[in-house]
Design a protein around this motif. Structure first.
Motif, mmCIF file in Angstrom:
data_model
loop_
_atom_site.group_PDB
_atom_site.id
_atom_site.type_symbol
_atom_site.label_atom_id
_atom_site.label_comp_id
_atom_site.label_asym_id
_atom_site.label_seq_id
_atom_site.Cartn_x
_atom_site.Cartn_y
_atom_site.Cartn_z
ATOM 1 N N VAL A 18 -28.260 8.391 -4.526
ATOM 2 C CA VAL A 18 -28.795 8.673 -5.856
ATOM 3 C C VAL A 18 -30.176 8.033 -5.976
ATOM 4 O O VAL A 18 -30.429 6.955 -5.426
ATOM 5 N N ARG A 19 -31.070 8.719 -6.658
ATOM 6 C CA ARG A 19 -32.404 8.183 -6.917
ATOM 7 C C ARG A 19 -32.371 7.322 -8.178
ATOM 8 O O ARG A 19 -31.778 7.714 -9.184
ATOM 9 N N LEU A 20 -33.024 6.169 -8.111
ATOM 10 C CA LEU A 20 -33.183 5.296 -9.266
ATOM 11 C C LEU A 20 -34.657 5.037 -9.512
ATOM 12 O O LEU A 20 -35.411 4.761 -8.573
ATOM 13 N N LYS A 21 -35.063 5.134 -10.766
ATOM 14 C CA LYS A 21 -36.393 4.699 -11.164
ATOM 15 C C LYS A 21 -36.376 3.190 -11.388
ATOM 16 O O LYS A 21 -35.336 2.600 -11.723
ATOM 17 N N LYS A 22 -37.534 2.547 -11.224
ATOM 18 C CA LYS A 22 -37.625 1.123 -11.492
ATOM 19 C C LYS A 22 -37.095 0.832 -12.887
ATOM 20 O O LYS A 22 -37.475 1.477 -13.855
ATOM 21 N N GLY A 23 -36.183 -0.116 -12.985
ATOM 22 C CA GLY A 23 -35.587 -0.489 -14.255
ATOM 23 C C GLY A 23 -34.230 0.140 -14.514
ATOM 24 O O GLY A 23 -33.468 -0.374 -15.335
ATOM 25 N N GLN A 24 -33.936 1.239 -13.842
ATOM 26 C CA GLN A 24 -32.605 1.811 -13.942
ATOM 27 C C GLN A 24 -31.632 0.991 -13.103
ATOM 28 O O GLN A 24 -32.032 0.247 -12.208
ATOM 29 N N SER A 25 -30.352 1.153 -13.395
ATOM 30 C CA SER A 25 -29.317 0.439 -12.653
ATOM 31 C C SER A 25 -28.237 1.411 -12.216
ATOM 32 O O SER A 25 -28.117 2.520 -12.738
ATOM 33 N N ILE A 26 -27.442 0.965 -11.266
ATOM 34 C CA ILE A 26 -26.269 1.712 -10.840
ATOM 35 C C ILE A 26 -25.055 0.796 -10.939
ATOM 36 O O ILE A 26 -25.116 -0.379 -10.546
ATOM 37 N N ARG A 27 -24.008 1.323 -11.539
ATOM 38 C CA ARG A 27 -22.722 0.626 -11.575
ATOM 39 C C ARG A 27 -21.829 1.258 -10.525
ATOM 40 O O ARG A 27 -21.590 2.471 -10.541
ATOM 41 N N ILE A 28 -21.361 0.456 -9.573
ATOM 42 C CA ILE A 28 -20.462 0.926 -8.519
ATOM 43 C C ILE A 28 -19.089 0.338 -8.793
ATOM 44 O O ILE A 28 -18.950 -0.887 -8.966
ATOM 45 N N ILE A 29 -18.095 1.203 -8.860
ATOM 46 C CA ILE A 29 -16.770 0.825 -9.345
ATOM 47 C C ILE A 29 -15.743 0.917 -8.217
ATOM 48 O O ILE A 29 -15.606 1.969 -7.581
ATOM 49 N N ASN A 30 -15.033 -0.160 -8.003
ATOM 50 C CA ASN A 30 -13.950 -0.186 -7.019
ATOM 51 C C ASN A 30 -12.681 0.308 -7.719
ATOM 52 O O ASN A 30 -11.839 -0.471 -8.149
ATOM 53 N N THR A 31 -12.556 1.594 -7.818
ATOM 54 C CA THR A 31 -11.573 2.233 -8.683
ATOM 55 C C THR A 31 -10.149 1.765 -8.398
ATOM 56 O O THR A 31 -9.387 1.462 -9.326
ATOM 57 N N HIS A 32 -9.774 1.712 -7.127
ATOM 58 C CA HIS A 32 -8.397 1.357 -6.770
ATOM 59 C C HIS A 32 -8.255 -0.084 -6.298
ATOM 60 O O HIS A 32 -7.139 -0.532 -6.035
ATOM 61 N N GLY A 33 -9.373 -0.782 -6.183
ATOM 62 C CA GLY A 33 -9.327 -2.224 -6.003
ATOM 63 C C GLY A 33 -9.599 -2.776 -4.626
ATOM 64 O O GLY A 33 -10.047 -3.906 -4.508
ATOM 65 N N GLN A 34 -9.357 -2.024 -3.566
ATOM 66 C CA GLN A 34 -9.532 -2.609 -2.240
ATOM 67 C C GLN A 34 -10.405 -1.755 -1.331
ATOM 68 O O GLN A 34 -10.353 -1.886 -0.108
ATOM 69 N N GLN A 35 -11.238 -0.924 -1.916
ATOM 70 C CA GLN A 35 -12.115 -0.063 -1.124
ATOM 71 C C GLN A 35 -13.463 -0.726 -0.892
ATOM 72 O O GLN A 35 -14.151 -1.104 -1.846
ATOM 73 N N VAL A 36 -13.845 -0.857 0.359
ATOM 74 C CA VAL A 36 -15.185 -1.343 0.691
ATOM 75 C C VAL A 36 -16.189 -0.210 0.508
ATOM 76 O O VAL A 36 -15.922 0.937 0.877
ATOM 77 N N VAL A 37 -17.338 -0.526 -0.074
ATOM 78 C CA VAL A 37 -18.419 0.447 -0.238
ATOM 79 C C VAL A 37 -19.663 -0.104 0.455
ATOM 80 O O VAL A 37 -20.288 -1.048 -0.034
ATOM 81 N N ASP A 38 -19.998 0.461 1.615
ATOM 82 C CA ASP A 38 -21.257 0.111 2.282
ATOM 83 C C ASP A 38 -22.397 0.633 1.413
ATOM 84 O O ASP A 38 -22.368 1.783 0.972
ATOM 85 N N THR A 39 -23.408 -0.204 1.177
ATOM 86 C CA THR A 39 -24.465 0.129 0.230
ATOM 87 C C THR A 39 -25.838 -0.164 0.839
ATOM 88 O O THR A 39 -26.056 -1.229 1.418
ATOM 89 N N TRP A 40 -26.732 0.808 0.688
ATOM 90 C CA TRP A 40 -28.106 0.694 1.180
ATOM 91 C C TRP A 40 -29.080 1.004 0.038
ATOM 92 O O TRP A 40 -28.725 1.670 -0.943
#
Length: 202
Positions: A18-40
């Protein structure tokens, strides 16, 4: 912060960006609780500049970023700020993204979904091709480090609904992979990767 997008699904074993403009944020949710999310994160103007774990660790003086830390690029500039974390705060900056070679070492004889390919697939959905697969920020991955320097593959300690919020410090592209690991207990003892979710915030 106010929500500017609907709740999006990060499908199990898959990647999104997803594209973010400066000042925007992203909320990443671990919906089921034990899922790893690799993030770049990549500089939107030059994908050769990206969030770098090797540069982040000496800058924050820790192997584990927490709320308030700025996350730095390979040019030693902040690209994201770790704004909020409702989980116990166990994340990993040491391990490279899994790839098909890694699964070969784990005994797979056929292709296995992996975070490296998920990065490229997620970016391709935006018409982008990153120059490489940097080491990711492995959200919710539990890699205990012992006094003798050894590491182990721990079970996540995050709970269903835990989330992090990352704020863009420059125009950037954030990519995520719902880790497909189903051989080691990285995504829980039941060895079953699940979907996660994300939202863009103003």
């Amino acid at each position: 912060m106010s929500e500017t997008s609907e709740l999006h699904t990060l499908p199990a074993r898959s990647g999104r960006a997803v594209r973010l403009k400066k000042g925007q944020s992203i909320r990443i949710i671990n919906t089921h609780g034990q899922q790893v999310v690799d993030t770049w994160a990549f500089n939107a103007e030059d994908l050769r500049e990206f969030m770098s774990m090797e540069h982040l660790r000496p800058t924050i003086g820790s192997i584990r970023p927490t709320a308030g830390h700025k996350l730095h690029t390979n040019r030693r500039r902040p690209i994201l700020t770790f704004v909020e974390d409702t989980s116990p705060g166990i994340h990993d900056t040491l391990m490279a993204a899994c790839d098909n070679y890694r699964y070969g070492l784990l005994g797979c004889t056929e292709y296995h979904d992996n975070c490296t390919d998920n990065l490229f697939a997620g970016m391709q959905r935006l018409g982008l091709t990153p120059p490489e697969c940097p080491s990711p920020l492995n959200l919710w991955m539990n890699i205990p480090v012992h006094a003798d320097g050894s590491t182990e593959w721990g079970v996540p300690v995050s709970k269903p609904g835990d989330h992090v919020v990352l704020r863009a410090e420059m125009d950037c592209v954030v990519a995520m992979s719902a880790c497909p690991q189903d051989i080691l207990p990285i995504n829980g003892e039941n060895l079953k990767p699940t979907e996660a979710h994300y939202q863009v915030l103003d």
